[in-house]
Motif scaffolding. Structure first.
Motif, PDB file in Angstrom:
ATOM      1  N   GLN A 139       5.955  -9.091  11.981  1.00  0.00           N
ATOM      2  CA  GLN A 139       4.846 -10.047  11.971  1.00  0.00           C
ATOM      3  C   GLN A 139       3.529  -9.334  12.280  1.00  0.00           C
ATOM      4  OE1 GLN A 139       4.876 -13.435  11.099  1.00  0.00           O
ATOM      5  NE2 GLN A 139       2.665 -13.053  11.123  1.00  0.00           N
ATOM      6  N   VAL A 142       2.465  -7.797   9.120  1.00  0.00           N
ATOM      7  CA  VAL A 142       1.900  -8.828   8.236  1.00  0.00           C
ATOM      8  C   VAL A 142       0.466  -9.150   8.661  1.00  0.00           C
ATOM      9  CG1 VAL A 142       2.071 -11.244   7.511  1.00  0.00           C
ATOM     10  CG2 VAL A 142       4.134  -9.844   7.611  1.00  0.00           C
ATOM     11  N   GLY A 145      -1.958  -6.725   7.546  1.00  0.00           N
ATOM     12  CA  GLY A 145      -2.067  -6.580   6.095  1.00  0.00           C
ATOM     13  C   GLY A 145      -1.294  -5.408   5.532  1.00  0.00           C
ATOM     14  N   ILE A 147       2.111  -5.228   5.213  1.00  0.00           N
ATOM     15  CA  ILE A 147       3.149  -5.767   4.324  1.00  0.00           C
ATOM     16  C   ILE A 147       2.876  -7.261   4.092  1.00  0.00           C
ATOM     17  CG2 ILE A 147       4.928  -4.105   5.040  1.00  0.00           C
ATOM     18  CD1 ILE A 147       6.168  -6.340   6.771  1.00  0.00           C
ATOM     19  N   THR A 148       3.511  -7.813   3.066  1.00  0.00           N
ATOM     20  CA  THR A 148       3.364  -9.242   2.768  1.00  0.00           C
ATOM     21  C   THR A 148       4.448 -10.027   3.506  1.00  0.00           C
ATOM     22  OG1 THR A 148       4.892  -9.191   0.887  1.00  0.00           O
ATOM     23  CG2 THR A 148       2.566  -8.645   0.444  1.00  0.00           C
ATOM     24  N   PRO A 149       4.274 -11.360   3.667  1.00  0.00           N
ATOM     25  CA  PRO A 149       5.334 -12.168   4.284  1.00  0.00           C
ATOM     26  C   PRO A 149       6.667 -12.046   3.542  1.00  0.00           C
ATOM     27  CG  PRO A 149       3.297 -13.416   4.209  1.00  0.00           C
ATOM     28  CD  PRO A 149       3.038 -12.145   3.447  1.00  0.00           C
ATOM     29  N   ASP A 150       6.624 -11.921   2.202  1.00  0.00           N
ATOM     30  CA  ASP A 150       7.860 -11.746   1.418  1.00  0.00           C
ATOM     31  C   ASP A 150       8.557 -10.445   1.779  1.00  0.00           C
ATOM     32  OD1 ASP A 150       8.184 -14.038   0.073  1.00  0.00           O
ATOM     33  OD2 ASP A 150       7.699 -13.261  -1.929  1.00  0.00           O
ATOM     34  N   GLN A 151       7.775  -9.374   1.925  1.00  0.00           N
ATOM     35  CA  GLN A 151       8.360  -8.081   2.314  1.00  0.00           C
ATOM     36  C   GLN A 151       8.931  -8.142   3.732  1.00  0.00           C
ATOM     37  OE1 GLN A 151       4.766  -5.830   1.542  1.00  0.00           O
ATOM     38  NE2 GLN A 151       5.665  -4.792  -0.218  1.00  0.00           N
ATOM     39  N   HIS A 155      12.557  -6.805   5.548  1.00  0.00           N
ATOM     40  CA  HIS A 155      12.228  -5.524   6.190  1.00  0.00           C
ATOM     41  C   HIS A 155      13.370  -5.089   7.112  1.00  0.00           C
ATOM     42  CE1 HIS A 155      10.044  -2.536   8.576  1.00  0.00           C
ATOM     43  NE2 HIS A 155       9.101  -2.555   7.645  1.00  0.00           N
TER      44      HIS A 155
END
Length: 241
Positions: A139, A142, A145, A147-151, A155
């Motif tokens: 988190q 995220v 910035g 990684i994305t929430p989808d990644q 993870h």
């Protein structure tokens, strides 16, 4: 007309783990989920301590005392966990998440306390919103910035929590909200949120008006997704009386 809380909760070991380190409370005024960590014996002890500490809050509480009541219970849980580690050094590193919702006796306010990666979602007007923010390494990535929430959802380090109740100083998040008739709250451990997508959670919360059926369906979906972790689910409806 007064607003009341109607809650149902259940917990399942899942399909992989040998025991269940989760604990929960689903009452008239209080709903809470805790997910223990740090080895089998210690993890279930830590989550039990957290739920035992907040459990006595399941009484009529004035709205201006909600946050203080939750703070006091978390302080007590922290002290008890510290004591448990002092009694048996093998428990070193044990801890637990805690996500708790406390409803005011007037029905005009509720308070949330949160630490770790269990979650509270609010389903209101057909829209599901995650109200708590995970205290996790991914988190943090995220938020930055990176990684994305989808990644984040796949993870390899998504299970690494940045804080939990471990007997040391902790900085939980507290929030107050105004409830509305028809609100539906979902509190869960990551055994649900890590394997069932938010759009599926939304569908189930919308399609099962009976809270007990809704809880059973959500646990069933987590099991069908492999049940890799303990699964704890509480659904609480705000109703008019």
């Amino acid at each position: 007309m007064t607003l009341k809380l109607r809650s149902v909760g259940a917990s399942d070991r899942g399909l992989i783990r040998s025991g269940n380190q989760d604990a929960l409370h689903a009452g008239t005024w209080l709903v809470a989920v805790a997910d223990g960590m740090g080895g089998m014996a210690a993890g279930d002890l830590a989550s039990a301590i957290a739920i035992e500490a907040v459990g006595p809050l399941d009484v009529e509480t004035p709205e201006d005392a909600l946050v203080a009541a939750l703070q006091g219970a978390i302080h007590q849980a922290t002290a008890r966990i510290r004591q448990a580690v002092a009694e048996d050094p093998e428990r070193q590193g044990m801890g637990t998440t805690l996500t708790a919702l406390l409803f005011a006796r007037t029905g005009s306010c509720l308070a949330l306390a949160h630490v770790g990666d269990s979650r509270a979602y609010l389903f209101r007007g057909g829209v599901l919103k995650q109200v708590t923010r995970d205290d996790t390494f991914v988190q943090m990535l995220v938020d930055q910035g990176v990684i994305t929430p989808d990644q984040a959802s796949s993870h390899p380090r998504r299970a690494v929590v940045t804080q939990a109740l471990q007997g040391e100083k902790v900085d939980p998040t507290y929030a107050t909200m105004v409830p509305r008739a028809g609100d539906r709250w979902l509190l869960c451990s990551d055994g649900l949120s890590n394997v069932v997508r938010p759009d599926t959670l939304t569908e189930v919360l919308a399609e099962h008006p009976d809270a007990g059926e809704c809880v059973r369906r959500l646990i069933d979906l987590a099991l069908r997704a492999g049940g890799p972790d303990n699964i704890t689910v509480a659904v609480a409806d705000v109703v008019q009386e």
